[in-house]
Design a protein around this motif. Structure first.
Motif, PDB file in Angstrom:
ATOM      1  N   HIS A  89      -5.367   0.492  13.496  1.00 27.47           N
ATOM      2  CA  HIS A  89      -6.261  -0.212  14.411  1.00 27.47           C
ATOM      3  C   HIS A  89      -6.786  -1.521  13.822  1.00 27.47           C
ATOM      4  O   HIS A  89      -7.175  -2.416  14.573  1.00 27.47           O
ATOM      5  N   LEU A  90      -6.796  -1.629  12.517  1.00 23.34           N
ATOM      6  CA  LEU A  90      -7.177  -2.905  11.905  1.00 23.34           C
ATOM      7  C   LEU A  90      -6.146  -3.980  12.242  1.00 23.34           C
ATOM      8  O   LEU A  90      -6.491  -5.139  12.463  1.00 23.34           O
ATOM      9  N   SER A  91      -4.884  -3.596  12.270  1.00 22.67           N
ATOM     10  CA  SER A  91      -3.821  -4.514  12.669  1.00 22.67           C
ATOM     11  C   SER A  91      -2.634  -3.720  13.191  1.00 22.67           C
ATOM     12  O   SER A  91      -1.933  -3.052  12.419  1.00 22.67           O
ATOM     13  N   GLU A  92      -2.426  -3.794  14.500  1.00 22.42           N
ATOM     14  CA  GLU A  92      -1.315  -3.063  15.111  1.00 22.42           C
ATOM     15  C   GLU A  92       0.036  -3.681  14.769  1.00 22.42           C
ATOM     16  O   GLU A  92       1.082  -3.093  15.056  1.00 22.42           O
ATOM     17  N   ARG A  93       0.035  -4.861  14.144  1.00 20.89           N
ATOM     18  CA  ARG A  93       1.297  -5.502  13.759  1.00 20.89           C
ATOM     19  C   ARG A  93       1.847  -4.972  12.435  1.00 20.89           C
ATOM     20  O   ARG A  93       2.912  -5.387  11.992  1.00 20.89           O
ATOM     21  N   ILE A  94       1.119  -4.058  11.804  1.00 19.99           N
ATOM     22  CA  ILE A  94       1.635  -3.437  10.578  1.00 19.99           C
ATOM     23  C   ILE A  94       2.610  -2.332  10.972  1.00 19.99           C
ATOM     24  O   ILE A  94       2.221  -1.367  11.640  1.00 19.99           O
ATOM     25  N   ARG A 133       0.970   3.294   4.882  1.00 24.53           N
ATOM     26  CA  ARG A 133       0.446   4.052   3.740  1.00 24.53           C
ATOM     27  C   ARG A 133       0.086   3.118   2.583  1.00 24.53           C
ATOM     28  O   ARG A 133      -0.992   3.236   1.990  1.00 24.53           O
ATOM     29  N   ALA A 134       0.965   2.176   2.297  1.00 32.37           N
ATOM     30  CA  ALA A 134       0.705   1.228   1.207  1.00 32.37           C
ATOM     31  C   ALA A 134      -0.519   0.376   1.515  1.00 32.37           C
ATOM     32  O   ALA A 134      -1.340   0.103   0.631  1.00 32.37           O
ATOM     33  N   CYS A 135      -0.664  -0.017   2.783  1.00 35.06           N
ATOM     34  CA  CYS A 135      -1.816  -0.820   3.190  1.00 35.06           C
ATOM     35  C   CYS A 135      -3.095  -0.006   3.071  1.00 35.06           C
ATOM     36  O   CYS A 135      -4.134  -0.518   2.624  1.00 35.06           O
ATOM     37  N   PHE A 194     -10.126  -7.305   4.047  1.00 40.80           N
ATOM     38  CA  PHE A 194      -8.968  -6.426   3.920  1.00 40.80           C
ATOM     39  C   PHE A 194      -7.699  -7.228   3.587  1.00 40.80           C
ATOM     40  O   PHE A 194      -7.512  -8.348   4.059  1.00 40.80           O
ATOM     41  N   VAL A 195      -6.869  -6.626   2.786  1.00 45.27           N
ATOM     42  CA  VAL A 195      -5.564  -7.219   2.483  1.00 45.27           C
ATOM     43  C   VAL A 195      -4.568  -6.645   3.494  1.00 45.27           C
ATOM     44  O   VAL A 195      -4.139  -5.494   3.367  1.00 45.27           O
ATOM     45  N   LEU A 196      -4.242  -7.433   4.513  1.00 46.01           N
ATOM     46  CA  LEU A 196      -3.388  -6.958   5.604  1.00 46.01           C
ATOM     47  C   LEU A 196      -2.081  -7.749   5.722  1.00 46.01           C
ATOM     48  O   LEU A 196      -1.032  -7.169   5.993  1.00 46.01           O
ATOM     49  N   ALA A 197      -2.167  -9.058   5.525  1.00 47.27           N
ATOM     50  CA  ALA A 197      -1.020  -9.943   5.784  1.00 47.27           C
ATOM     51  C   ALA A 197       0.277  -9.516   5.094  1.00 47.27           C
ATOM     52  O   ALA A 197       1.346  -9.512   5.732  1.00 47.27           O
ATOM     53  N   PRO A 198       0.258  -9.116   3.805  1.00 45.59           N
ATOM     54  CA  PRO A 198       1.528  -8.746   3.154  1.00 45.59           C
ATOM     55  C   PRO A 198       2.200  -7.536   3.803  1.00 45.59           C
ATOM     56  O   PRO A 198       3.419  -7.359   3.661  1.00 45.59           O
ATOM     57  N   TYR A 199       1.404  -6.717   4.499  1.00 51.17           N
ATOM     58  CA  TYR A 199       1.939  -5.477   5.076  1.00 51.17           C
ATOM     59  C   TYR A 199       2.338  -5.637   6.543  1.00 51.17           C
ATOM     60  O   TYR A 199       2.829  -4.695   7.153  1.00 51.17           O
TER      61      TYR A 199
END
Length: 372
Positions: A304-309, A315-317, A10-15
């Protein structure tokens, strides 16, 4: 069973980057209208009480948005600064009449164990089919009644208005009893030792206690002040309805985003965090206006994949990772009533069940025994 997809896919870090300007705008465009609506409601009531319902609907929606932003502060995602998140979370907790820090710590436990039904069974304290079968017929009826959708309203009132006050009273009473018990056992025991030895189910750390105490002081103080300013009858009539409905809505949303047909409901053994996030949390398709008022919490699988988003990036993520979410449940508003059927956990099949299905299975067992 482990997920074939890895979290690294998953691409999470930018978000996950917080934007203080966006966060500040969200606080301002939520809290200021909410305060203004109180002023408008007071003026409208002097003209005609029939002007109040549409204003109170908006107040309820803004109250719910306040809770959603408080939720983000609890994950330290709304602002980039942990300190600012704590301060704003505390203030929003006063608006929502709930101590934010203890709530957020309990909520973090949910995130840590989502989909592991040996560890966490939601705010409704759902039980297993095995325990349900052991209940008396009366207790089974009561269990079902207390988890009926209409119970969201008295439950919402209790959750925000009564429970935090009761927690402080019961916890403090328990501490006073603990003091006498310690002194009775060892009269020379110091206060610091007495405090350190006290364990309460109403708070787990000293920081939680102080947050609970100061929240109650601020909330009850605001109740007294606003009752004198606006009038006891007006204030409590509007406040109790708005808070009850607001709590009922966000408890409902939280429930359906975890309790649905096919939700990942596993035992501790073999439980998979990623499956808990992807298949144990739903994507709730809401109209744009309701997404705004709920601060996009409908994108719950991503949350739930990343609560820090932060909410403003969810929505973008979701759109960037949608190709990896084929096994994630999508729900609409029409699906919400059906979700309230799933109030039993069947450990044997690692699934949620309705009471109706469970009873049908129980009736089939004697028939199969006769056939054998």
């Amino acid at each position: 069973m482990k997920s074939a997809i890895k979290k690294s896919d998953f691409v999470l870090a930018p978000y996950m980057k917080s934007n203080n300007l966006k966060a500040t705008c969200q606080i301002l465009n939520t809290v200021i209208p909410y305060i203004f609506l109180w002023f408008l409601a007071f003026k409208a009531a002097a003209i005609s009480i029939f002007l109040l319902p549409p204003i109170m609907v908006l107040m309820t929606l803004f109250s719910g948005r306040c809770f959603s932003l408080m939720h983000d502060c609890g994950h330290y995602s709304l602002f980039s600064s942990k300190k600012v998140n704590r301060i704003m979370g505390f203030m929003l907790g006063i608006i929502n009449a709930i101590p934010q820090y203890p709530w957020s710590r309990g909520h973090a436990y949910h995130h840590k164990h989502n989909g592991n039904w040996d560890m966490y069974r939601g705010p409704s304290a759902l039980i297993s089919t095995e325990k349900f079968a052991a209940l008396s017929p009366f207790s089974q009826k009561m269990y079902q009644l207390l988890r009926h959708p209409l119970m969201l309203f008295p439950g919402g009132f209790f959750y925000l208005i009564i429970k935090p006050r009761l927690a402080l009273i019961l916890g403090t009473t328990g501490f006073i009893r603990h003091i006498f018990a310690c002194l009775n056992q060892d009269f020379g025991m110091g206060l610091s030792a007495i405090i350190a030895s006290y364990k309460s189910k109403h708070w787990y750390t000293t920081a939680e206690f102080w947050d609970l105490l100061f929240n109650n002081i601020c909330v009850v103080g605001s109740w007294i002040y606003l009752s004198n300013l606006l009038g006891f009858g007006f204030f409590w009539s509007v406040y109790s309805i708005v808070m009850t409905c607001s709590a009922a809505i966000f408890i409902c949303i939280f429930f359906v985003q975890h309790n649905f047909d096919g939700s990942y409901a596993h035992k501790a053994e073999g439980w998979d965090y990623l499956l808990g996030a992807i298949e144990g949390s739903s994507y709730l398709k809401l109209p744009t206006i309701l997404n705004w008022f709920s601060a996009d919490i409908a994108y719950h699988n991503i949350h739930h994949l990343s609560e820090r988003i932060p909410n403003y990036n969810l929505r973008a993520c979701h759109n960037a990772n949608i190709h990896l979410l084929a096994n994630s449940k999508s729900l609409t508003i029409r699906d919400i009533p059906d979700c309230f059927q799933f109030i039993l956990w069947d450990a044997a099949s690692d699934s949620l069940q309705s009471i109706k299905l469970f009873q049908q299975k129980q009736e089939e067992i004697p028939l199969s025994n006769v056939a054998n």
